[in-house]
Scaffold this motif. Structure first.
Motif, PDB file in Angstrom:
ATOM      1  N   GLY A 185    -123.108  93.232 -33.098  1.00  0.00           N
ATOM      2  CA  GLY A 185    -123.906  93.587 -31.932  1.00  0.00           C
ATOM      3  C   GLY A 185    -125.378  93.269 -32.094  1.00  0.00           C
ATOM      4  N   ALA A 186    -125.942  92.666 -31.044  1.00  0.00           N
ATOM      5  CA  ALA A 186    -127.381  92.350 -31.021  1.00  0.00           C
ATOM      6  C   ALA A 186    -128.056  93.127 -29.902  1.00  0.00           C
ATOM      7  N   HIS A 223    -129.736  97.116 -28.847  1.00  0.00           N
ATOM      8  CA  HIS A 223    -130.875  97.836 -29.412  1.00  0.00           C
ATOM      9  C   HIS A 223    -130.553  98.394 -30.789  1.00  0.00           C
ATOM     10  N   ALA A 224    -129.300  98.781 -30.991  1.00  0.00           N
ATOM     11  CA  ALA A 224    -128.882  99.290 -32.316  1.00  0.00           C
ATOM     12  C   ALA A 224    -128.756  98.138 -33.300  1.00  0.00           C
ATOM     13  N   THR A 279    -122.946  88.493 -31.995  1.00  0.00           N
ATOM     14  CA  THR A 279    -123.042  88.978 -30.616  1.00  0.00           C
ATOM     15  C   THR A 279    -122.212  88.109 -29.694  1.00  0.00           C
ATOM     16  N   MET A 280    -121.831  88.678 -28.561  1.00  0.00           N
ATOM     17  CA  MET A 280    -121.036  87.921 -27.583  1.00  0.00           C
ATOM     18  C   MET A 280    -121.897  86.847 -26.933  1.00  0.00           C
ATOM     19  N   CYS A 305    -129.673  98.299 -18.153  1.00  0.00           N
ATOM     20  CA  CYS A 305    -129.905  99.360 -17.168  1.00  0.00           C
ATOM     21  C   CYS A 305    -131.394  99.456 -16.863  1.00  0.00           C
ATOM     22  N   VAL A 310    -116.465  89.350 -32.886  1.00  0.00           N
ATOM     23  CA  VAL A 310    -115.760  89.909 -34.040  1.00  0.00           C
ATOM     24  C   VAL A 310    -114.442  90.487 -33.532  1.00  0.00           C
ATOM     25  N   GLY A 345    -121.929  98.782 -28.665  1.00  0.00           N
ATOM     26  CA  GLY A 345    -122.390  99.293 -27.380  1.00  0.00           C
ATOM     27  C   GLY A 345    -121.313  99.620 -26.373  1.00  0.00           C
ATOM     28  N   GLY A 388    -123.290 104.107 -15.622  1.00  0.00           N
ATOM     29  CA  GLY A 388    -123.419 103.316 -14.406  1.00  0.00           C
ATOM     30  C   GLY A 388    -124.836 102.817 -14.221  1.00  0.00           C
ATOM     31  N   GLN A 436    -124.585 103.198 -28.815  1.00  0.00           N
ATOM     32  CA  GLN A 436    -123.745 103.720 -27.733  1.00  0.00           C
ATOM     33  C   GLN A 436    -122.314 103.910 -28.192  1.00  0.00           C
ATOM     34  N   SER A 463    -126.347 107.673 -25.365  1.00  0.00           N
ATOM     35  CA  SER A 463    -126.702 106.852 -24.222  1.00  0.00           C
ATOM     36  C   SER A 463    -128.195 106.600 -24.240  1.00  0.00           C
ATOM     37  N   GLY A 464    -128.585 105.342 -24.098  1.00  0.00           N
ATOM     38  CA  GLY A 464    -130.015 105.045 -24.074  1.00  0.00           C
ATOM     39  C   GLY A 464    -130.411 104.052 -25.146  1.00  0.00           C
TER      40      GLY A 464
HETATM   41  C1  LIG Z   1    -124.199  99.515 -16.821  1.00  0.00           C
HETATM   42  C2  LIG Z   1    -124.976 100.287 -17.810  1.00  0.00           C
HETATM   43  C3  LIG Z   1    -125.708 101.364 -17.397  1.00  0.00           C
HETATM   44  C4  LIG Z   1    -126.420 102.117 -18.297  1.00  0.00           C
HETATM   45  N1  LIG Z   1    -127.102 103.175 -17.843  1.00  0.00           N
HETATM   46  C5  LIG Z   1    -127.840 103.886 -18.717  1.00  0.00           C
HETATM   47  C6  LIG Z   1    -128.598 104.980 -18.258  1.00  0.00           C
HETATM   48  O1  LIG Z   1    -128.594 105.262 -17.090  1.00  0.00           O
HETATM   49  N2  LIG Z   1    -129.324 105.694 -19.147  1.00  0.00           N
HETATM   50  C7  LIG Z   1    -129.330 105.354 -20.456  1.00  0.00           C
HETATM   51  O2  LIG Z   1    -129.973 106.038 -21.218  1.00  0.00           O
HETATM   52  N3  LIG Z   1    -128.609 104.320 -20.923  1.00  0.00           N
HETATM   53  C8  LIG Z   1    -127.873 103.597 -20.061  1.00  0.00           C
HETATM   54  N4  LIG Z   1    -127.154 102.556 -20.501  1.00  0.00           N
HETATM   55  C9  LIG Z   1    -127.004 102.446 -21.878  1.00  0.00           C
HETATM   56  C10 LIG Z   1    -127.891 101.544 -22.597  1.00  0.00           C
HETATM   57  O3  LIG Z   1    -127.845 100.342 -22.088  1.00  0.00           O
HETATM   58  C11 LIG Z   1    -127.350 101.538 -23.918  1.00  0.00           C
HETATM   59  O4  LIG Z   1    -127.531 102.799 -24.403  1.00  0.00           O
HETATM   60  C12 LIG Z   1    -127.941 100.603 -24.918  1.00  0.00           C
HETATM   61  O5  LIG Z   1    -127.995  99.313 -24.445  1.00  0.00           O
HETATM   62  C13 LIG Z   1    -127.071 100.734 -26.124  1.00  0.00           C
HETATM   63  O6  LIG Z   1    -127.489  99.875 -27.080  1.00  0.00           O
HETATM   64  P1  LIG Z   1    -126.445  99.389 -28.182  1.00  0.00           P
HETATM   65  O7  LIG Z   1    -127.210  98.558 -29.110  1.00  0.00           O
HETATM   66  O8  LIG Z   1    -125.674 100.527 -28.716  1.00  0.00           O
HETATM   67  O9  LIG Z   1    -125.395  98.522 -27.394  1.00  0.00           O
HETATM   68  P2  LIG Z   1    -125.582  97.285 -26.326  1.00  0.00           P
HETATM   69  O10 LIG Z   1    -126.951  97.184 -25.880  1.00  0.00           O
HETATM   70  O11 LIG Z   1    -124.485  97.523 -25.350  1.00  0.00           O
HETATM   71  O12 LIG Z   1    -125.253  96.018 -27.259  1.00  0.00           O
HETATM   72  C14 LIG Z   1    -123.992  95.792 -27.796  1.00  0.00           C
HETATM   73  C15 LIG Z   1    -123.978  94.447 -28.494  1.00  0.00           C
HETATM   74  O13 LIG Z   1    -122.741  94.300 -29.170  1.00  0.00           O
HETATM   75  C16 LIG Z   1    -122.219  92.992 -28.951  1.00  0.00           C
HETATM   76  N5  LIG Z   1    -120.784  93.093 -29.169  1.00  0.00           N
HETATM   77  C17 LIG Z   1    -119.945  94.057 -28.703  1.00  0.00           C
HETATM   78  N6  LIG Z   1    -118.701  93.870 -29.199  1.00  0.00           N
HETATM   79  C18 LIG Z   1    -118.760  92.764 -29.998  1.00  0.00           C
HETATM   80  C19 LIG Z   1    -117.807  92.055 -30.787  1.00  0.00           C
HETATM   81  N7  LIG Z   1    -116.544  92.449 -30.887  1.00  0.00           N
HETATM   82  N8  LIG Z   1    -118.228  90.947 -31.450  1.00  0.00           N
HETATM   83  C20 LIG Z   1    -119.530  90.536 -31.384  1.00  0.00           C
HETATM   84  N9  LIG Z   1    -120.488  91.175 -30.647  1.00  0.00           N
HETATM   85  C21 LIG Z   1    -120.098  92.268 -29.985  1.00  0.00           C
HETATM   86  C22 LIG Z   1    -122.693  92.637 -27.568  1.00  0.00           C
HETATM   87  O14 LIG Z   1    -122.711  91.250 -27.366  1.00  0.00           O
HETATM   88  C23 LIG Z   1    -124.127  93.226 -27.605  1.00  0.00           C
HETATM   89  O15 LIG Z   1    -124.979  92.313 -28.236  1.00  0.00           O
HETATM   90  C24 LIG Z   1    -126.413 101.784 -19.642  1.00  0.00           C
HETATM   91  C25 LIG Z   1    -125.680 100.685 -20.078  1.00  0.00           C
HETATM   92  C26 LIG Z   1    -124.968  99.948 -19.171  1.00  0.00           C
HETATM   93  C27 LIG Z   1    -124.161  98.799 -19.634  1.00  0.00           C
END
Ligand SMILES: Cc1cc2nc3c(=O)[nH]c(=O)nc-3n(C[C@H](O)[C@H](O)[C@H](O)COP(=O)(O)OP(=O)(O)OC[C@H]3O[C@@H](n4cnc5c(N)ncnc54)[C@H](O)[C@@H]3O)c2cc1C
Length: 632
Positions: A14-15, A17-18, A37-38, A48, A126, A157, A199, A370, A375-376
């Motif tokens: 994953g690329a 925020h985490a 990353t995808m 969001c 992955v 995420g 959402g 996530q 969330s966030g």
């Molecule tokens: C529609 C939507 C609405 C949202 N609404 C809110 C909100 O209202 N309030 C709030 O606080 N937060 C909200 N969020 C959440 C916020 O976007 C996430 O909390 C934040 O982006 C999480 O970061 P993350 O790094 O955990 O995951 P993400 O930002 O989701 O990144 C995940 C990464 O993993 C990669 N990945 C996943 N699976 C694989 C795999 N098998 N192989 C390779 N790469 C992979 C993806 O390509 C991506 O780079 C929302 C998110 C979405 C999608």
């Protein structure tokens, strides 16, 4: 056909925020790291709201920065409006919030990642995490590549088995129309999975928004950088405006008339959604007495016409979304660029993690963001940083970095997730932090920079600047205790101008400045031996003075807290041996296996009486008396 692609130290899935924070931390701690990353075009994507920070989330970003993370620096480069929220309230809830240029935010983070030694980013899905004898050994991708790795960090995420819902339209895709990750299976590793949902609202074309019918919202003139390495001069730039409008009875009626077509209300959605980021459908149903709801129109960047409709998150059918938006003042001719949607996705039950964010049952496998049920962006980035640091420390056989609840919001976030778990997407709130007067956004560096420096993430120069700042604060506080002011006309005039009670006798400036209506700079005329201090340092000094009593009381509570955290529980303890422990408590303790009495006391379903029983048992164990068992 599979092939051996490479031997690496850390694979980050994953690329987002985490993943970005995790990958950067590992690489900066000299670990050969690859982020998968995808899509490499969506590094640190904001699917969001186009902003970073806000109440309690701003605290997380400053803590990430103090520990040597990247999010604070990145938003300082990509912000288009900045505000310090809650300034009318106490310093514990002052929180920075910045509107981001989404495209610039991604570009800046991509730049940093693609220019960091030891770090590669690859667009590969992955499809499997490889584990042997409960120890992670690598990953496999959809291109047939096998990467042998000493540690793996899951930061996937909202992509795992995700599906997007817009009214009756349902697609098995990820956010923003990206591919979802449908092959990888965490269940096959024995990891307990949950189904959550979140959402987002529609994005509209700014040329079709009538901003003259709305209330402009401005940023602060006197801005505060998120990063402690920046001054306001370093980052000051022209800010954009956001706009405020409101829903109305017609909007609410359109929504009520179509609730049966909302996947949320028709029962199509299985995932559990965030209570603190409700959809507009939810708000109209839950707060039926409210005549109107705020709607903020937020530009998504300087190079785009897209505007984010904050407050109108929805999964209603597109035609209904258009109708409801056009019923709002200033949006009567609005055109959608992207339709609002709900997304359901798999995440893990975080009580399966230790405080270092490693899976309890799989050595070397870490999880962040996530995927852990939070969330966030800020919550994700904080976990990514900690998981990255701890993956690197594990590879070096070093003790993990654990931030506890008295040291940071990061500690509150992680302890809440791994000790209490979460039944819905977990969003940080100031009310979750019992020691919030100590955990202010302004003193994150005082609490965490040394930890970041000791593990090697904070540079020498940043650390020296911090040491200098700390010394200036301590020296000046000591000096103010020795600066005595008499009842001179000058002093009395200053007090008069500030509507402050005149002095009857001499007092130290330290004591005088405790008065809420008085500021450090009010006394420049009589405080002439004062050193040259920055506004940030003066702010620190004032808070320490004015809240000295409260801070002292909270520090005593922290001592109690730390005492219980230090009372460790043997990892192999059989809770059935603990006499008169209630069944529910035995089950919860057995399931979660807390590391300390402190953690045990925070498990829901473990009562103070249970904790006392446990304390007695541990005391007897220590004294080698096992008669408790016999009495059972
Ligand atoms: C529609 C939507 C609405 C949202 N609404 C809110 C909100 O209202 N309030 C709030 O606080 N937060 C909200 N969020 C959440 C916020 O976007 C996430 O909390 C934040 O982006 C999480 O970061 P993350 O790094 O955990 O995951 P993400 O930002 O989701 O990144 C995940 C990464 O993993 C990669 N990945 C996943 N699976 C694989 C795999 N098998 N192989 C390779 N790469 C992979 C993806 O390509 C991506 O780079 C929302 C998110 C979405 C999608």
């Amino acid at each position: 056909m599979l092939y051996d692609a490479a031997d690496i130290d850390v694979a980050v899935i994953g690329a987002g925020h985490a993943g970005c924070e995790a990958g950067l931390a590992c690489a900066r701690l000299n670990k050969k790291t690859i982020i998968f990353t995808m899509s490499v075009d969506t590094i640190a994507m904001m699917p969001c709201n186009p902003n970073i920070g806000g109440t309690s989330k701003g605290h997380l970003v400053r803590e990430i920065d103090a520990l040597g993370g990247e999010m604070g620096k990145n938003i300082d480069k990509a912000y288009i409006q900045s505000k310090m929220l809650n300034q009318a309230k106490g310093p514990a809830v002052h929180s920075l919030r910045a509107q981001a240029d989404k495209i610039k935010y991604t570009n800046e983070m991509t730049q940093v990642i693609q220019n960091t030694p030891n770090l590669l980013v690859k667009q590969q899905e992955v499809t499997q995490i490889l584990v042997e004898n409960n120890k992670v050994v690598g990953i496999k991708t959809n291109t047939g590549a096998v990467y042998n790795a000493k540690a793996v960090i899951i930061a996937a995420g909202t992509y795992i088995k995700s599906r997007v819902l817009i009214g009756e339209c349902i697609e098995h895709i990820g956010p923003n129309g990206l591919k979802s990750a449908n092959t990888i299976s965490l269940e096959e590793l024995g990891i307990e999975i949950r189904r959550f949902k979140t959402g987002t609202p529609a994005r509209v074309d700014g040329r079709t928004v009538n901003i003259d019918e709305m209330e402009p919202q401005y940023g602060d003139e006197n801005i505060t950088p998120f990063s402690f390495s920046n001054t306001k001069e370093d980052i000051s730039r022209k800010q954009i405006k956001c706009y405020l409008t409101y829903t109305n009875e017609l909007t609410h009626q359109i929504i009520r008339d179509n609730l049966d077509r909302s996947p949320m209300y028709s029962g199509v959605i299985e995932g559990i959604g965030p209570r603190y980021c409700p959809s507009i459908e939810d708000k109209v149903v839950r707060f039926a007495d409210k005549e109107r709801h705020q709607v903020f129109i937020e530009p998504e960047g300087e190079q785009t016409q897209e505007m984010y409709v904050q407050g109108m998150s929805s999964s209603l059918p597109e035609e209904v979304q258009i109708k409801m938006l056009r019923s709002i003042k200033g949006l009567s001719n609005v055109e959608l660029v992207r339709t609002g949607y709900a997304i359901e996705y798999d995440c893990i039950n975080p009580i399966q993690l230790t405080h270092s964010l490693e899976l309890k049952n799989i050595s070397g496998l870490f999880s962040a963001g996530q995927i852990n049920g939070s969330s966030g962006y800020e919550e994700a980035a904080a976990q990514g940083l900690i998981a990255g640091i701890n993956a690197a420390l594990k590879i070096d056989n070093k003790e993990p970095l654990i931030i506890d609840r008295s040291e940071g919001y990061i500690g509150v976030l992680i302890d809440d997730l791994v000790t209490k778990g979460t039944k819905e997407p977990y969003r940080m709130l100031t009310s979750r932090a019992e020691y919030r007067l100590l955990l202010r956004q302004d003193n994150a560096d005082m609490r965490l920079t040394k930890k970041g420096y000791d593990i090697g993430l904070v540079s020498e120069s940043a650390y020296n600047a911090f040491v200098q700042k700390k010394k200036s604060i301590e020296t000046e506080i000591k000096r103010l205790q020795k600066v005595y002011l008499g009842t001179s006309e000058t002093v009395q005039n200053i007090l008069l101008q500030k509507n402050s009670t005149p002095l009857k006798s001499g007092i130290s400036l330290f004591e005088l400045l405790k008065r809420p209506e008085l500021e450090y700079n009010d006394f420049n005329e009589v405080n002439d031996k004062r050193p040259e201090l920055t506004p940030e340092i003066i702010e620190q000094i004032q808070i320490e003075l004015k809240y000295e009593g409260y801070i002292k009381r909270q520090l005593i509570q922290v001592e109690q807290f730390k005492k219980l955290e230090k009372k460790l529980i043997p990892t192999d303890l059989d809770y059935n041996d603990v006499y008169s422990l209630r069944l529910e408590a035995k089950q919860k303790l057995e399931q979660l296996r807390p590391i300390s009495i402190g953690q045990a006391s925070r498990i829901s379903g473990v009562s103070p009486a249970d904790v006392s029983m446990l304390l007695i048992y541990l005391e007897q164990l220590k004294r080698g008396k096992n008669n408790v068992r016999n009495r059972g």
